[in-house]
Design a protein around this motif. Sequence first.
Motif, PDB file in Angstrom:
ATOM      1  N   PHE A 127       0.892 -22.359   2.528  1.00 22.27           N
ATOM      2  CA  PHE A 127       0.401 -22.464   3.452  1.00 22.27           C
ATOM      3  C   PHE A 127      -0.206 -23.448   4.281  1.00 22.27           C
ATOM      4  CE2 PHE A 127      -1.407 -18.894   1.403  1.00 22.27           C
ATOM      5  CZ  PHE A 127      -0.272 -17.226   1.490  1.00 22.27           C
ATOM      6  N   HIS A 128      -1.058 -24.640   3.717  1.00 26.51           N
ATOM      7  CA  HIS A 128      -0.854 -25.540   4.011  1.00 26.51           C
ATOM      8  C   HIS A 128      -0.310 -26.719   4.760  1.00 26.51           C
ATOM      9  CE1 HIS A 128      -4.511 -24.873   1.462  1.00 26.51           C
ATOM     10  NE2 HIS A 128      -4.745 -24.351   2.633  1.00 26.51           N
ATOM     11  N   THR A 129       0.818 -26.533   4.136  1.00 32.69           N
ATOM     12  CA  THR A 129       2.375 -26.808   4.336  1.00 32.69           C
ATOM     13  C   THR A 129       2.900 -26.328   5.992  1.00 32.69           C
ATOM     14  OG1 THR A 129       3.076 -27.558   2.558  1.00 32.69           O
ATOM     15  CG2 THR A 129       4.303 -28.221   4.812  1.00 32.69           C
ATOM     16  N   HIS A 130       3.012 -25.180   6.464  1.00 28.45           N
ATOM     17  CA  HIS A 130       4.101 -24.819   7.260  1.00 28.45           C
ATOM     18  C   HIS A 130       2.783 -24.095   8.084  1.00 28.45           C
ATOM     19  CE1 HIS A 130       7.518 -25.089   5.215  1.00 28.45           C
ATOM     20  NE2 HIS A 130       7.034 -24.528   4.774  1.00 28.45           N
ATOM     21  N   THR A 131       1.613 -24.602   8.397  1.00 27.42           N
ATOM     22  CA  THR A 131       0.148 -24.230   9.486  1.00 27.42           C
ATOM     23  C   THR A 131       0.362 -23.000  10.431  1.00 27.42           C
ATOM     24  OG1 THR A 131      -0.679 -25.637   8.098  1.00 27.42           O
ATOM     25  CG2 THR A 131      -2.475 -24.753   9.944  1.00 27.42           C
ATOM     26  N   ASP A 132       0.886 -23.885  11.116  1.00 28.13           N
ATOM     27  CA  ASP A 132       1.128 -23.244  12.932  1.00 28.13           C
ATOM     28  C   ASP A 132       3.033 -22.779  12.800  1.00 28.13           C
ATOM     29  OD1 ASP A 132      -0.985 -24.517  13.863  1.00 28.13           O
ATOM     30  OD2 ASP A 132      -0.130 -26.331  14.405  1.00 28.13           O
ATOM     31  N   GLN A 133       3.191 -22.439  11.248  1.00 27.54           N
ATOM     32  CA  GLN A 133       4.774 -22.103  12.020  1.00 27.54           C
ATOM     33  C   GLN A 133       4.658 -20.580  11.536  1.00 27.54           C
ATOM     34  OE1 GLN A 133       7.955 -23.802   9.176  1.00 27.54           O
ATOM     35  NE2 GLN A 133       8.372 -21.412   8.973  1.00 27.54           N
ATOM     36  N   ALA A 134       5.578 -19.560  11.546  1.00 28.66           N
ATOM     37  CA  ALA A 134       5.424 -18.306  12.232  1.00 28.66           C
ATOM     38  C   ALA A 134       5.942 -17.862  10.669  1.00 28.66           C
ATOM     39  CB  ALA A 134       6.565 -17.260  13.075  1.00 28.66           C
ATOM     40  N   ALA A 135       4.737 -17.183   9.698  1.00 29.55           N
ATOM     41  CA  ALA A 135       5.130 -16.551   8.670  1.00 29.55           C
ATOM     42  C   ALA A 135       5.930 -14.810   8.847  1.00 29.55           C
ATOM     43  CB  ALA A 135       4.036 -16.660   8.629  1.00 29.55           C
ATOM     44  N   ILE A 136       4.484 -14.278   9.265  1.00 35.00           N
ATOM     45  CA  ILE A 136       5.600 -12.760   9.046  1.00 35.00           C
ATOM     46  C   ILE A 136       5.743 -12.405  10.966  1.00 35.00           C
ATOM     47  CG2 ILE A 136       4.991 -10.688   8.614  1.00 35.00           C
ATOM     48  CD1 ILE A 136       3.066 -11.601   6.636  1.00 35.00           C
ATOM     49  N   VAL A 137       6.804 -11.918  11.317  1.00 39.50           N
ATOM     50  CA  VAL A 137       6.756 -11.701  12.938  1.00 39.50           C
ATOM     51  C   VAL A 137       7.072 -10.468  12.871  1.00 39.50           C
ATOM     52  CG1 VAL A 137       8.724 -11.843  14.956  1.00 39.50           C
ATOM     53  CG2 VAL A 137       7.574 -13.882  13.512  1.00 39.50           C
ATOM     54  N   SER A 138       7.298  -9.667  13.943  1.00 36.43           N
ATOM     55  CA  SER A 138       7.681  -7.547  13.760  1.00 36.43           C
ATOM     56  C   SER A 138       7.626  -7.248  15.536  1.00 36.43           C
ATOM     57  CB  SER A 138       6.701  -6.714  12.885  1.00 36.43           C
ATOM     58  OG  SER A 138       5.495  -6.459  14.071  1.00 36.43           O
TER      59      SER A 138
ATOM     60  N   GLU B  74       5.445  -5.356  17.111  1.00 38.78           N
ATOM     61  CA  GLU B  74       4.050  -5.930  17.305  1.00 38.78           C
ATOM     62  C   GLU B  74       3.890  -7.060  18.071  1.00 38.78           C
ATOM     63  OE1 GLU B  74       5.456  -3.044  15.376  1.00 38.78           O
ATOM     64  OE2 GLU B  74       6.161  -1.933  16.794  1.00 38.78           O
ATOM     65  N   VAL B  75       3.890  -7.659  16.716  1.00 42.42           N
ATOM     66  CA  VAL B  75       2.824  -8.850  15.823  1.00 42.42           C
ATOM     67  C   VAL B  75       3.480 -10.278  15.611  1.00 42.42           C
ATOM     68  CG1 VAL B  75       0.733  -9.113  14.239  1.00 42.42           C
ATOM     69  CG2 VAL B  75       1.212  -7.090  14.539  1.00 42.42           C
TER      70      VAL B  75
ATOM     71  N   GLU C 103       0.117  -4.229   7.342  1.00 44.41           N
ATOM     72  CA  GLU C 103      -1.105  -4.159   6.032  1.00 44.41           C
ATOM     73  C   GLU C 103      -1.462  -4.618   4.811  1.00 44.41           C
ATOM     74  OE1 GLU C 103      -4.761  -2.599   8.781  1.00 44.41           O
ATOM     75  OE2 GLU C 103      -4.395  -1.301   7.355  1.00 44.41           O
ATOM     76  N   ALA C 104      -0.126  -3.601   4.515  1.00 43.02           N
ATOM     77  CA  ALA C 104       0.005  -3.713   3.272  1.00 43.02           C
ATOM     78  C   ALA C 104       0.487  -4.886   2.217  1.00 43.02           C
ATOM     79  CB  ALA C 104       1.076  -2.512   2.548  1.00 43.02           C
TER      80      ALA C 104
END
Length: 546
Positions: A11-22, A24-25, A63-64
């Motif tokens: 989390f702290h290494t990749h702060t600004d990187q996209a983690a989850i993309v769909s 819509e979000v 959400e899950a």
Amino acid sequence: MDLLARLSNVFHTHTDQAAIVSTEVSLTYAQLDSITQQVAAGLNRQGIGTENVVTIETSSKLEAILLLLGVVRAGGAYCVIPEDYPDHRKQLMRAKVGAVATLRGLKETGVAWPLHQEVAAAIAEAEAAEASPKAQPDATGLPVERREDSLLYIIFTSGSTGEPKAVAIEDRAIWKIVDHKPFYAGQVIGQLAPLEFDASIYEIFGGLLNGMTLRMISKDESLDFDEMPSLFEQLDSVFLTTRLFNLFVDEMPEQFGKVKLVLTGGERCSIQHLHTAARYCQVWNVYGPTETTVYATKYEVKGDETEVPIGRLFDQGRYLIVDEQGNAAPRGEQGELCISDSGLMRGYIGDEAANVRVFLIQEGRRYYRTGDLVLENEQGDIVYIERKDRQVKISGYRIELGEVERCARAFGLTKDCLAHYDGKRLYLFVTDQIDLEELRLHLRSRLPEFMIPTVKVVDQIPMNSNGKTDTKAIQAAQTSGGEVLATINRVLNGEAVLDKTFLDLGGDSIKAMEIIWQLGGKGYQLDLDMLFSRTIGEIVEYADNR
């Protein structure tokens, strides 16, 4: 490094990187950190932590995922139960795992959703300066800890006793998947698997803990061949169930050149499809029961094999191939595959008798009896033969045919019945003269969609000279019903879905009469009641065997 520390680090290494993309979000790792911390804190305030099981039941896969990560960060274990499962089955599953809470959405946890990226990043930055890398505080200021033997998740597999079996997996089990670098290529990993299916562990934990972007693809998107080519261009690594893999190879083989790596498995592989895909990208044929955590073996497809094995264990484990007496089978001779690696499950929850049956102890080491017949070839690779028992995989889900039969008998059948899977369709043969619509409603109220069979009424279920079910005779008795199906397709002006009724597919009385007239002239006797009450698959079977 334990699981919480690994999550905190990514989390702290990749702060600004996209983690989850769909579609819509899009969430950054900072946003993911903030949201899942809020979920964890809310659970801790309720006293939920180590070894506590929380079921997650929401129609939103995104959400899950956020909720299950929050449960993990709270120190607990999660179990995803599909929202559309029958209430009876959901109640059974909650009781089996001893759930202390059920989460049905982020709103009920009090989480502000969605968060603005700037706010989430600021929160993450402030927390990063204060948080310990080894433990995260809960709402009371006490550290939340996870150990290697902490319960991480529970996934259900179908049970031969008529009840689903709860497979308990600990933290230590996922590292063989997460840390196996050949399973990850590039920056973006596809997320197609249902969360109650263990391939999702590879996608979610494997993807996120390796700092990749999780590209979510819905079921509707995965079956849209106008949409999937562009989605393939966004992926680097992806797991596809055998059936979906074969479908994509058939429909858009050249698109495999857009991805770097494809893993596929879940059912017996098609050598032609594997060879086609391997011309465009790297392809791993993978194998593994849920009880050994996602994958246990792998084989890289070269493209010139005469058979494609399931390969070898990639973890620092061992396997045995044993005959009916439990003795080691010589190389080249088939036997049951037994696996002992770091992904071995804790056991089945609340079913000690099943644990005794499935574990083989040799020289103080536990092996899981897979129930799969295999052999070792001259190259030292494992080759899959068939199931030892009546357990089958359908669309990647492993089910016991006996569970379908027991569910049907609970409806009130007084005569024999048999569930059978021919590699394409799941059938239920019944010898009672019954109301098929009522039976179908009963099955749908007890079983998930992928376990709903096409019901076929037969005079008798064939047996061989040993008094056992003659599956070859059943296979030979099944025909394609091509003419009947073609007529229905033509009148409906589309491709009929075998597990849907004529009315489900937009049929009406005028179209029904047209089908009856056309098929009646060819010797097929159908009536309106049949067209309106039975599935297309059942109509085809009825007409084709008269």
